[in-house]
Design a protein around this motif. Sequence first.
Motif, short mmCIF file in Angstrom:
data_model
loop_
_atom_site.label_atom_id
_atom_site.label_comp_id
_atom_site.label_asym_id
_atom_site.label_seq_id
_atom_site.Cartn_x
_atom_site.Cartn_y
_atom_site.Cartn_z
N ALA A 33 0.71 -1.40 -0.16
CA ALA A 33 -0.08 0.02 0.01
C ALA A 33 0.77 1.19 0.18
O ALA A 33 0.44 2.37 -0.49
CB ALA A 33 -0.90 0.07 1.27
N TRP A 65 3.88 3.04 8.76
CA TRP A 65 2.88 2.08 8.28
C TRP A 65 2.99 0.67 9.06
O TRP A 65 4.05 0.56 9.88
CB TRP A 65 2.99 1.47 6.89
N SER A 118 1.78 -3.44 9.74
CA SER A 118 1.28 -4.90 9.05
C SER A 118 1.28 -6.03 10.02
O SER A 118 2.40 -6.19 10.76
CB SER A 118 1.87 -5.26 7.83
#
Length: 118
Positions: free
Chosen positions: A15, A48, A50
């Motif tokens: 992304a 970010w 994950s």
Amino acid sequence: DPLKGKWIEVVRNAAFKPRGAMGITVFRGRLWIAGGGVTFEHHFRDVWSSSDGKAWVLAVADAPFSGRSMAPLVVFQSQLYLLGGRTVEGVSAEVWTSSDGVRWAQGPRLPVAASELG
């Protein structure tokens, strides 16, 4: 694959925009990345995370720190720390900390002589 000693691609297009030299660590069971760059003149200031390396969630698009690459992202006493790095102005001695990856506060500067900052 740690058993075979080989890397396995888990996602071709994450992304976030492609980058190198970003800070990366594991915090609260998630992979986290901060910053990174494309060139010495173009650095990112996003963060970010994950849980699996495939699906990435934007924690903050415009963190309060300037865009930087080559900044270690580490965990100490349940906090994320982003240490120094290279910005468009040169080598940084800034330290940034976060308890959640979203809200960042500037901490004391790294103990580096001014002559070592470029």
